[in-house]
Design an enzyme around this catalytic site. Structure first.
Site, PDB file in Angstrom:
ATOM      1  N   GLU A 128      41.737 -30.742 -48.798  1.00 24.22           N
ATOM      2  CA  GLU A 128      41.605 -29.637 -47.838  1.00 24.22           C
ATOM      3  C   GLU A 128      40.439 -28.745 -48.243  1.00 24.22           C
ATOM      4  O   GLU A 128      40.252 -28.467 -49.439  1.00 24.22           O
ATOM      5  CB  GLU A 128      42.919 -28.851 -47.850  1.00 24.22           C
ATOM      6  CG  GLU A 128      43.375 -28.373 -46.503  1.00 24.22           C
ATOM      7  CD  GLU A 128      43.666 -29.501 -45.526  1.00 24.22           C
ATOM      8  OE1 GLU A 128      42.755 -29.853 -44.743  1.00 24.22           O
ATOM      9  OE2 GLU A 128      44.784 -30.009 -45.526  1.00 24.22           O
TER      10      GLU A 128
ATOM     11  N   THR B  80      37.484 -29.477 -48.315  1.00 22.76           N
ATOM     12  CA  THR B  80      36.496 -30.269 -49.049  1.00 22.76           C
ATOM     13  C   THR B  80      35.403 -30.783 -48.105  1.00 22.76           C
ATOM     14  O   THR B  80      34.307 -31.091 -48.549  1.00 22.76           O
ATOM     15  CB  THR B  80      37.173 -31.488 -49.717  1.00 22.76           C
ATOM     16  OG1 THR B  80      38.086 -32.052 -48.769  1.00 22.76           O
ATOM     17  CG2 THR B  80      37.931 -31.091 -50.958  1.00 22.76           C
TER      18      THR B  80
ATOM     19  N   SER C   5      43.386 -26.280 -16.871  1.00 18.98           N
ATOM     20  CA  SER C   5      44.277 -26.573 -17.997  1.00 18.98           C
ATOM     21  C   SER C   5      45.716 -26.502 -17.518  1.00 18.98           C
ATOM     22  O   SER C   5      46.166 -25.461 -17.014  1.00 18.98           O
ATOM     23  CB  SER C   5      44.057 -25.547 -19.112  1.00 18.98           C
ATOM     24  OG  SER C   5      45.212 -25.471 -19.918  1.00 18.98           O
TER      25      SER C   5
ATOM     26  N   SER D 131      44.671 -29.655 -35.105  1.00 22.47           N
ATOM     27  CA  SER D 131      43.346 -29.876 -34.519  1.00 22.47           C
ATOM     28  C   SER D 131      43.347 -30.174 -33.036  1.00 22.47           C
ATOM     29  O   SER D 131      42.697 -31.113 -32.566  1.00 22.47           O
ATOM     30  CB  SER D 131      42.610 -31.006 -35.245  1.00 22.47           C
ATOM     31  OG  SER D 131      42.438 -30.645 -36.553  1.00 22.47           O
TER      32      SER D 131
ATOM     33  N   GLU E  93      32.137 -26.636 -31.660  1.00 21.96           N
ATOM     34  CA  GLU E  93      33.055 -25.691 -32.319  1.00 21.96           C
ATOM     35  C   GLU E  93      32.252 -24.569 -33.001  1.00 21.96           C
ATOM     36  O   GLU E  93      32.618 -23.397 -32.930  1.00 21.96           O
ATOM     37  CB  GLU E  93      33.908 -26.456 -33.329  1.00 21.96           C
ATOM     38  CG  GLU E  93      34.964 -25.635 -33.999  1.00 21.96           C
ATOM     39  CD  GLU E  93      36.351 -25.804 -33.397  1.00 21.96           C
ATOM     40  OE1 GLU E  93      36.576 -26.795 -32.666  1.00 21.96           O
ATOM     41  OE2 GLU E  93      37.188 -24.938 -33.659  1.00 21.96           O
TER      42      GLU E  93
ATOM     43  N   ASP F 255      38.165 -33.025 -38.709  1.00 21.95           N
ATOM     44  CA  ASP F 255      39.089 -33.091 -37.571  1.00 21.95           C
ATOM     45  C   ASP F 255      38.560 -34.010 -36.477  1.00 21.95           C
ATOM     46  O   ASP F 255      39.292 -34.815 -35.910  1.00 21.95           O
ATOM     47  CB  ASP F 255      39.319 -31.685 -36.988  1.00 21.95           C
ATOM     48  CG  ASP F 255      39.825 -30.708 -38.028  1.00 21.95           C
ATOM     49  OD1 ASP F 255      40.246 -31.164 -39.114  1.00 21.95           O
ATOM     50  OD2 ASP F 255      39.781 -29.499 -37.774  1.00 21.95           O
TER      51      ASP F 255
ATOM     52  N   TYR G 180      37.801 -18.368 -43.032  1.00 25.97           N
ATOM     53  CA  TYR G 180      37.249 -19.721 -43.127  1.00 25.97           C
ATOM     54  C   TYR G 180      35.743 -19.645 -43.381  1.00 25.97           C
ATOM     55  O   TYR G 180      35.208 -20.270 -44.297  1.00 25.97           O
ATOM     56  CB  TYR G 180      37.537 -20.497 -41.840  1.00 25.97           C
ATOM     57  CG  TYR G 180      37.154 -21.955 -41.909  1.00 25.97           C
ATOM     58  CD1 TYR G 180      38.092 -22.915 -42.254  1.00 25.97           C
ATOM     59  CD2 TYR G 180      35.851 -22.377 -41.646  1.00 25.97           C
ATOM     60  CE1 TYR G 180      37.746 -24.259 -42.338  1.00 25.97           C
ATOM     61  CE2 TYR G 180      35.494 -23.707 -41.719  1.00 25.97           C
ATOM     62  CZ  TYR G 180      36.443 -24.650 -42.062  1.00 25.97           C
ATOM     63  OH  TYR G 180      36.092 -25.975 -42.146  1.00 25.97           O
TER      64      TYR G 180
END
Ligand code: GLA
Length: 389
Positions: A38, A40, A72, A129, A163, A175, A225
């Protein structure tokens, strides 16, 4: 593909037909789990994800004008924009689609307008994800619909860029790669530097992957993050002054960290130490998997969690509670937080016969301690992105 997935495909096609009066092309792109490795991926390291049986579905069809019409099902929201006026909007789900479209235009590829209906059963905010799955499904869908001849690897890269540019989170490549390249009954050992990958059979023999969803997503998730990413880069810079050949934490040893980072900055040291150790854990965890030694792999998952919680500091009290709770359960071989952190799921390797009782017990304990509902899923691995109808 199970019953539930077939139902989604039938209903999304029907919905598309009702709205736009034609039969769509339907693409499925799965969510993912990650066994170990994780934080990484953006450090040029290794990850060990698998695509799962929860997926996003994109139903797509051409238009004669240059409008993009999106709907959606989950949010019961629509969005309309001219392809010549493409920009971010306030609806996050739409941004993932628009972000990928923007990447196609950026490559100088001209496409006309299109209609999309979006649906799926990847829980949002669970760290499985769903956003990468939307992006990959969209990239795949546009590629198929307009015969753009974009390679799978490029779809992955474009999804990642979407993203970065439309959601503002500087995510790594795990992901998207897992969503597109996943393979049933296998995990993907991905070298995030070279993008070389191999499929390792996931032979768990009487053990299943159980996901326990905290049902929280703390607002810190995306800002922290990006901060972690910067802290890792700072660590690399400190070492680079002495070792110009070092380009990422992948090239760094514990000795370098002790020598050049520890004396300068304790926090940066902790962050980098976790990443260097996590890569080592992953490589030997992969061997455990090949040798069928799930017990040993499980131990490394607990160690991974401890590093993520105490050194990398991306866990939260809800995740820590769930991991600590199962630590001494003989039927639980491994457990750790999964994904970016600050909420979402823990991933657990649990002996099949004990799953039901464990879920009942931990759901009650979680409710009592956190006053929150827990959601549990038994995840199965599945193939990556494909056209399903
Ligand atoms: C998120 C990101 C991934 C990866 C994980 C942490 O899921 O999207 O790229 O960095 O966090 O391993």
């Amino acid at each position: 593909m199970d019953m539930e997935q077939n139902e989604i495909i039938i209903s999304i096609s029907k919905n598309f037909d009702e709205k736009f009066g034609s039969k769509p092309l339907v693409i499925r792109s799965p969510g993912r789990v990650n066994i170990i490795g994780e934080h990484t991926d953006y450090n040029d390291g290794f990850v060990l994800p698998a695509a799962i049986d929860k997926a996003i579905y994109v139903a797509i069809g051409k238009r004669d004008d240059n409008n993009i019409l999106l709907y959606s099902k989950e949010f019961n929201e629509a969005h309309k924009v001219k392809i010549t006026e493409l920009k971010k909007c306030e609806k996050q789900w739409a941004n993932y689609i628009l972000g990928v479209t923007a990447q196609i235009l950026k490559r100088g590829i001209a496409i006309p307008g299109f209609n999309i209906v979006l649906d799926g059963d990847v829980p949002v905010g669970a760290g499985l994800s769903s956003s990468a799955a939307i992006e990959c499904a969209t990239g795949f869908a546009l590629n198929e619909l307009f015969q753009l001849q974009i390679s799978k690897e490029d779809i992955v890269k474009m999804a990642q860029k979407a993203e970065h540019e439309y959601a503002g989170v500087m995510v790594g490549i795990m992901d998207m790669f897992a969503s597109v390249f996943g393979k049933k009954d296998h995990v993907l050992k991905l070298d995030c530097r070279s993008l070389q990958h191999e499929y390792v059979p996931l032979k768990l023999e009487g053990i299943k992957i159980v996901l326990l969803n905290t049902n929280v997503k703390h607002s810190l998730a995306s800002s922290e993050y990006n901060t972690r990413r910067k802290q890792c880069e700072e660590g690399v810079e400190l070492i680079k002054k002495h070792h110009p050949e070092v380009n990422s934490l992948r090239d760094v040893t514990m000795q370098m960290l002790h020598q050049y980072v520890a004396p300068k900055d304790e926090i940066i040291f902790k962050r980098c130490k976790y990443v260097v150790e996590e890569n080592i854990r992953l490589l030997s965890g992969c061997e455990d998997l090949r040798n069928g030694d799930i017990k040993s792999l499980g131990k490394k998952m607990f160690q991974s969690h401890d590093g993520l919680s105490k050194e990398y500091e991306v866990s939260c009290k809800e995740l820590d509670f769930l991991v600590d709770y199962v630590r001494d359960f003989p039927a639980v071989l491994g457990s750790r937080m999964m994904g970016g952190g600050f909420g979402g799921c823990t991933i657990n390797l649990v002996k099949e016969e004990a799953i039901e009782d464990l879920i009942t017990e931990i759901t009650a304990a979680y409710k009592q301690k956190m006053n929150l509902d827990l959601t549990a899923y038994v995840a199965k691995t599945e193939d990556g992105t494909s056209v399903v109808s």
